[in-house]
Design a protein around this motif. Structure first.
Motif, PDB file in Angstrom:
ATOM      1  N   LEU A 166       0.829  -1.196   0.000  1.00  0.00           N
ATOM      2  CA  LEU A 166       0.000   0.000   0.000  1.00  0.00           C
ATOM      3  C   LEU A 166       0.868   1.253   0.000  1.00  0.00           C
ATOM      4  O   LEU A 166       1.865   1.331   0.707  1.00  0.00           O
ATOM      5  CB  LEU A 166      -0.922   0.015   1.227  1.00  0.00           C
ATOM      6  CG  LEU A 166      -1.888  -1.178   1.355  1.00  0.00           C
ATOM      7  CD1 LEU A 166      -2.681  -1.078   2.643  1.00  0.00           C
ATOM      8  CD2 LEU A 166      -2.815  -1.252   0.155  1.00  0.00           C
ATOM      9  N   GLY A 167       0.475   2.223  -0.811  1.00  0.00           N
ATOM     10  CA  GLY A 167       1.157   3.510  -0.812  1.00  0.00           C
ATOM     11  C   GLY A 167       2.619   3.432  -1.199  1.00  0.00           C
ATOM     12  O   GLY A 167       3.475   3.978  -0.512  1.00  0.00           O
ATOM     13  N   GLU A 174       7.712  10.641  -9.204  1.00  0.00           N
ATOM     14  CA  GLU A 174       6.476  11.310  -8.838  1.00  0.00           C
ATOM     15  C   GLU A 174       5.288  10.365  -8.996  1.00  0.00           C
ATOM     16  O   GLU A 174       5.178   9.649  -9.982  1.00  0.00           O
ATOM     17  CB  GLU A 174       6.268  12.560  -9.707  1.00  0.00           C
ATOM     18  CG  GLU A 174       7.338  13.631  -9.511  1.00  0.00           C
ATOM     19  CD  GLU A 174       7.054  14.862 -10.335  1.00  0.00           C
ATOM     20  OE1 GLU A 174       6.014  14.881 -11.028  1.00  0.00           O
ATOM     21  OE2 GLU A 174       7.862  15.808 -10.288  1.00  0.00           O
ATOM     22  N   GLY A 175       4.427  10.379  -8.020  1.00  0.00           N
ATOM     23  CA  GLY A 175       3.251   9.537  -8.083  1.00  0.00           C
ATOM     24  C   GLY A 175       3.452   8.195  -7.416  1.00  0.00           C
ATOM     25  O   GLY A 175       4.573   7.788  -7.100  1.00  0.00           O
ATOM     26  N   SER A 176       2.335   7.512  -7.196  1.00  0.00           N
ATOM     27  CA  SER A 176       2.358   6.219  -6.532  1.00  0.00           C
ATOM     28  C   SER A 176       2.643   5.105  -7.529  1.00  0.00           C
ATOM     29  O   SER A 176       2.275   5.175  -8.700  1.00  0.00           O
ATOM     30  CB  SER A 176       1.021   5.956  -5.842  1.00  0.00           C
ATOM     31  OG  SER A 176       0.969   4.654  -5.310  1.00  0.00           O
ATOM     32  N   ALA A 186      -3.330  -2.769 -18.862  1.00  0.00           N
ATOM     33  CA  ALA A 186      -2.160  -2.039 -19.373  1.00  0.00           C
ATOM     34  C   ALA A 186      -1.641  -1.041 -18.342  1.00  0.00           C
ATOM     35  O   ALA A 186      -0.423  -0.886 -18.186  1.00  0.00           O
ATOM     36  CB  ALA A 186      -2.525  -1.329 -20.671  1.00  0.00           C
ATOM     37  N   ASP A 187      -2.555  -0.393 -17.611  1.00  0.00           N
ATOM     38  CA  ASP A 187      -2.134   0.602 -16.617  1.00  0.00           C
ATOM     39  C   ASP A 187      -1.408  -0.065 -15.452  1.00  0.00           C
ATOM     40  O   ASP A 187      -0.339   0.388 -15.024  1.00  0.00           O
ATOM     41  CB  ASP A 187      -3.346   1.375 -16.101  1.00  0.00           C
ATOM     42  CG  ASP A 187      -3.975   2.263 -17.171  1.00  0.00           C
ATOM     43  OD1 ASP A 187      -3.337   2.437 -18.232  1.00  0.00           O
ATOM     44  OD2 ASP A 187      -5.093   2.762 -16.943  1.00  0.00           O
ATOM     45  N   ASN A 188      -1.994  -1.129 -14.916  1.00  0.00           N
ATOM     46  CA  ASN A 188      -1.348  -1.824 -13.798  1.00  0.00           C
ATOM     47  C   ASN A 188      -0.024  -2.450 -14.224  1.00  0.00           C
ATOM     48  O   ASN A 188       0.951  -2.454 -13.462  1.00  0.00           O
ATOM     49  CB  ASN A 188      -2.273  -2.906 -13.249  1.00  0.00           C
ATOM     50  CG  ASN A 188      -3.142  -2.404 -12.107  1.00  0.00           C
ATOM     51  OD1 ASN A 188      -2.745  -1.519 -11.361  1.00  0.00           O
ATOM     52  ND2 ASN A 188      -4.327  -2.971 -11.984  1.00  0.00           N
TER      53      ASN A 188
END
Length: 239
Positions: A166-167, A174-176, A186-188
């Motif tokens: 998590l987190g 930048e970003g999680s 595709a995103d994961n």
């Protein structure tokens, strides 16, 4: 499926996702079946003795190296054993080596089934390499395979645990980098590749790859000769 199921899951983003512990319960049963099949006419007593010795040596080597900076000595012997005795032997050796080392180092946990199955694939892959390659070309082939195995092991082990972190925040990025339940595949997948490249590929996995190459090049010829002498007096059969 044990490794990639989170990427294929379709749920709402606010849904909590827990690992399917059924997979963890079934794997030891599968391993037991594999061991039973191989021992029932697939290996003679001498091969089983070699399996026991190599598993014990691998467990000790893993305890000594402890994975510091990616230095893990368990994989080169696993590759050499699979190369000499075949894919089935290599698969079982991968399972037993990681299981024995986990018992010695109190490393039994939810990650162990994944370590066992991925290591089993590495040993099996070594047994499936072209048999006609010999001499220096064989050592070069095994060294290249050792590099590939090092990175594949790191990638798949990251995939086994990443969805439950998590987190995830990495300095300089930048970003999680956390897994998002229900997000497009595709995103994961893109997020996971960034995560593993930043946290593992350039450090632990590269150290593991270098260790494999050095060990195979320096110790490989002598160990292959010793194992092949043992193989001449042993029998591995397949139905």
């Amino acid at each position: 499926m044990m490794l990639c199921w989170p990427l294929l899951l379709r749920v709402s983003e606010d849904t909590r996702v827990d690992p399917p512990f059924l997979f963890l319960a079934l794997l030891p049963i599968v391993v037991a079946v594999v061991l039973a099949e191989l021992s029932e006419g697939g290996m003679d007593a001498r091969v089983l003795a070699v399996l026991g010795v190599l598993s014990a040596v691998n467990a000790i080597l893993r305890t000594v190296s402890a994975g510091t900076a990616g230095v893990e000595l368990v994989f080169f012997l696993l590759i050499l054993g699979g190369r000499v005795f075949g894919a089935g032997f290599g698969f079982v050796l991968g399972c037993t080596s990681l299981f024995a080392s986990a018992l010695m180092t109190a490393g039994v946990g939810p990650w162990l089934p994944f370590q066992m199955i991925v290591s089993a694939w590495i040993g099996m892959g070594a047994g499936l390499l072209p048999r006609r390659v010999t001499g220096r070309a064989e050592i070069a082939m095994l060294a290249v395979y050792g590099v590939l195995a090092a990175y594949v092991f790191g990638l798949l082990m990251n995939l086994s645990g990443w969805p439950f972190l998590l987190g995830v925040q990495v300095p300089g990025h930048e970003g999680s980098l956390s897994y998002v339940p229900g997000a497009p595949l595709a995103d994961n997948l893109a997020t996971f590749l960034k995560y593993t490249l930043i946290t593992s590929t350039g450090s632990f996995d590269t150290g593991r790859a270098i260790t494999n190459v050095v060990a195979i090049v320096v110790l490989g010829p002598a160990i292959l000769t010793t194992l092949r002498r043992a193989a001449k007096r042993a029998t591995v059969t397949t139905e």
